[in-house]
Enzyme design. Structure first.
Site, PDB file in Angstrom:
ATOM      1  N   CYS A  50       3.417  -2.988  -8.846  1.00  0.00           N
ATOM      2  CA  CYS A  50       4.237  -3.434  -7.681  1.00  0.00           C
ATOM      3  C   CYS A  50       3.749  -5.146  -7.730  1.00  0.00           C
ATOM      4  CB  CYS A  50       4.162  -2.672  -6.495  1.00  0.00           C
ATOM      5  SG  CYS A  50       4.156  -3.766  -5.054  1.00  0.00           S
ATOM      6  N   THR A  90       5.196  -7.170  -5.171  1.00  0.00           N
ATOM      7  CA  THR A  90       5.711  -7.614  -3.839  1.00  0.00           C
ATOM      8  C   THR A  90       4.845  -8.433  -3.084  1.00  0.00           C
ATOM      9  OG1 THR A  90       6.983  -5.517  -3.600  1.00  0.00           O
ATOM     10  CG2 THR A  90       6.752  -6.695  -1.574  1.00  0.00           C
TER      11      THR A  90
HETATM   12  P1  5GP Z   1       0.575   3.600  -7.634  1.00  0.00           P
HETATM   13  O1  5GP Z   1       0.139   4.946  -7.307  1.00  0.00           O
HETATM   14  O2  5GP Z   1       1.049   3.465  -9.040  1.00  0.00           O
HETATM   15  O3  5GP Z   1      -0.561   2.537  -7.367  1.00  0.00           O
HETATM   16  O4  5GP Z   1       1.617   3.330  -6.628  1.00  0.00           O
HETATM   17  C1  5GP Z   1       3.008   4.224  -6.852  1.00  0.00           C
HETATM   18  C2  5GP Z   1       4.078   3.559  -5.784  1.00  0.00           C
HETATM   19  O5  5GP Z   1       4.409   2.150  -6.109  1.00  0.00           O
HETATM   20  C3  5GP Z   1       5.224   4.179  -5.719  1.00  0.00           C
HETATM   21  O6  5GP Z   1       5.219   5.548  -5.098  1.00  0.00           O
HETATM   22  C4  5GP Z   1       6.455   3.233  -4.965  1.00  0.00           C
HETATM   23  O7  5GP Z   1       5.883   3.422  -3.716  1.00  0.00           O
HETATM   24  C5  5GP Z   1       5.511   2.003  -5.594  1.00  0.00           C
HETATM   25  N1  5GP Z   1       6.363   1.426  -6.530  1.00  0.00           N
HETATM   26  C6  5GP Z   1       7.043   1.828  -7.481  1.00  0.00           C
HETATM   27  N2  5GP Z   1       7.703   0.936  -8.379  1.00  0.00           N
HETATM   28  C7  5GP Z   1       7.672  -0.233  -7.521  1.00  0.00           C
HETATM   29  C8  5GP Z   1       8.253  -1.238  -7.748  1.00  0.00           C
HETATM   30  O8  5GP Z   1       8.794  -1.700  -8.990  1.00  0.00           O
HETATM   31  N3  5GP Z   1       7.855  -2.317  -6.938  1.00  0.00           N
HETATM   32  C9  5GP Z   1       7.249  -2.191  -5.644  1.00  0.00           C
HETATM   33  N4  5GP Z   1       7.115  -3.041  -4.798  1.00  0.00           N
HETATM   34  N5  5GP Z   1       6.616  -0.967  -5.671  1.00  0.00           N
HETATM   35  C10 5GP Z   1       6.907   0.018  -6.493  1.00  0.00           C
END
Ligand code: 5GP
Length: 381
Positions: A221, A223
């Protein structure tokens, strides 16, 4: 300091001082056991987890720690029993194949929203036993809602709906959650993402059962970088779980876990469920087709749901999913997801053993967070 310690066990003095520095509250005493100081007592605040840690580890075995949890949801009134770890509804993680493997371990999967009704029907007919461990995902467009209705009409046994949008703070989103609750009064509804108490409460009062919390912590992400928006995930979980539990609701900590220690911390902070993306990527069940081979090493593609890769793949259909783009990365190929999942469960179990929790349910009550400037010894990295 007792005279006997000073003269007979000089090595112990430092340790005594060390404990004393952090915890001395008049209740600690040392018992000398083969030259090792053991914290004996204190029913008092900070000392508690150390005392528990040192006493209880003798009695608890990792294998005996119970990671299953039972919940009754606030609005659907339905019950849940399982290990409250969730595979994220990303198309590289929340696949039918992933759900089939993880359900064997009683782990939950939010299925991504890009499967067709026909694909859902085939999955439900061939894997009826997995249905109790999956949620169907949807955004808040007309088309999303229509497909959600169709899928549930075809497969009424689906018990969970995950309403997932870029900005959980819009008034429109709250209205949408109300609409979904009205249409499906007996389904358990996940809704998110948000990061603050008031919004957790608003969503619960609008019909959500489980609020998904986390903005910006995800592994793919961007953001926080692109928009400057976000909230530290541990604080978010500490605060939002408190708010949710006050109303009889539940939360999922979504994003930011990079190892099983992080999963344990999320539970320790009060998360009822923990959602994982990156930690479950790179497996046979992770979707996105081919294994990439380079210099004798194998990789699989992993990308954010609002990355260019995802947008290209779903022909613009996910452009509204997140406020900003996500990354596209290649992660090392790791074979079957079962061993990774077992490893995660092993880490969380071991955490419970350390702090003296015989059940996952007890973990948050046994957790004391200490702010540190460095967590790992990096001398060999
Ligand atoms: P991880 O476990 O990989 O750290 O985080 C997974 C979470 O990242 C997902 O469940 C979702 O809420 C968030 N996420 C997935 N794809 C994106 C994206 O393209 N942009 C953003 N801002 N968040 C994402």
């Amino acid at each position: 300091l007792p005279k006997a310690i000073e003269t007979d066990y000089p090595d112990t003095i430092d340790r005594y001082r060390w404990f004393g520095k952090f915890f001395l509250d008049g209740q600690i005493c040392l018992k000398l056991e083969k030259f090792k100081p053991v914290l004996l007592c204190s029913s008092n605040s900070m000392v508690k987890s150390w005392a528990n840690l040192m006493k209880r580890t003798e009695m608890l075995l990792n294998a005996l720690v119970d990671l299953t949890r039972e919940f009754i949801f606030r609005n659907s009134k339905k019950t849940y029993s399982g290990i409250p770890i969730i595979a994220s509804n990303m198309d590289t993680v929340g696949t039918f194949e992933m759900a089939c493997q993880l359900a064997k371990l009683k782990i939950f999967t939010t299925i991504h929203k890009h499967y067709t009704v026909e694909q859902w029907k085939t999955f439900a007919t061939t894997n009826p036993e997995v249905l109790q461990n999956v949620a169907v995902s949807c955004g808040m467009t007309e088309a999303d809602f229509k497909k959600l209705r169709e899928i549930i009409a075809e497969i009424p046994k689906i018990e969970y709906i995950c309403v997932d949008v870029a900005n959980g703070y819009s008034e429109h989103f709250v209205e949408f959650v109300r609409l979904v609750r009205k249409e499906f009064p007996d389904k358990t509804i996940f809704a998110g993402n948000v990061v603050t108490c008031e919004m957790v409460e608003e969503l619960l009062l609008s019909g959500a059962d489980i609020v998904k919390v986390g903005i910006g912590p995800g592994s793919v992400c961007t953001t926080r970088m692109k928009t400057g928006v976000g909230y530290p995930q541990l604080s978010c979980v500490l605060e939002c779980s408190d708010a949710a539990h006050g109303l009889g609701g539940h939360i999922v900590s979504d994003g930011g876990c990079t190892n099983s220690g992080d999963v344990a911390k999320a539970f320790g902070a009060g998360a009822d469920f923990v959602m994982l993306g990156g930690m479950l990527a790179g497996h046979d069940e992770s979707g996105t087709g081919e294994i990439i081979e380079r210099n004798g090493r194998k990789y699989k593609l992993f990308y954010g749901m609002s990355s260019k890769t995802a947008m290209d793949k779903h022909s613009g259909g996910v452009a509204e999913y997140r406020a900003s783009e996500g990354k596209t990365v290649e992660v090392p190929y790791r074979g079957n997801v079962s061993s990774t999942a077992q490893d995660i469960l092993g880490g969380v179990r071991s955490c419970c053993t350390y702090v003296g929790a015989s059940k996952l349910k007890e973990l948050s009550r046994r957790t004391t967070f200490i702010r540190v400037s460095q967590q790992l010894n990096e001398v060999f990295t």
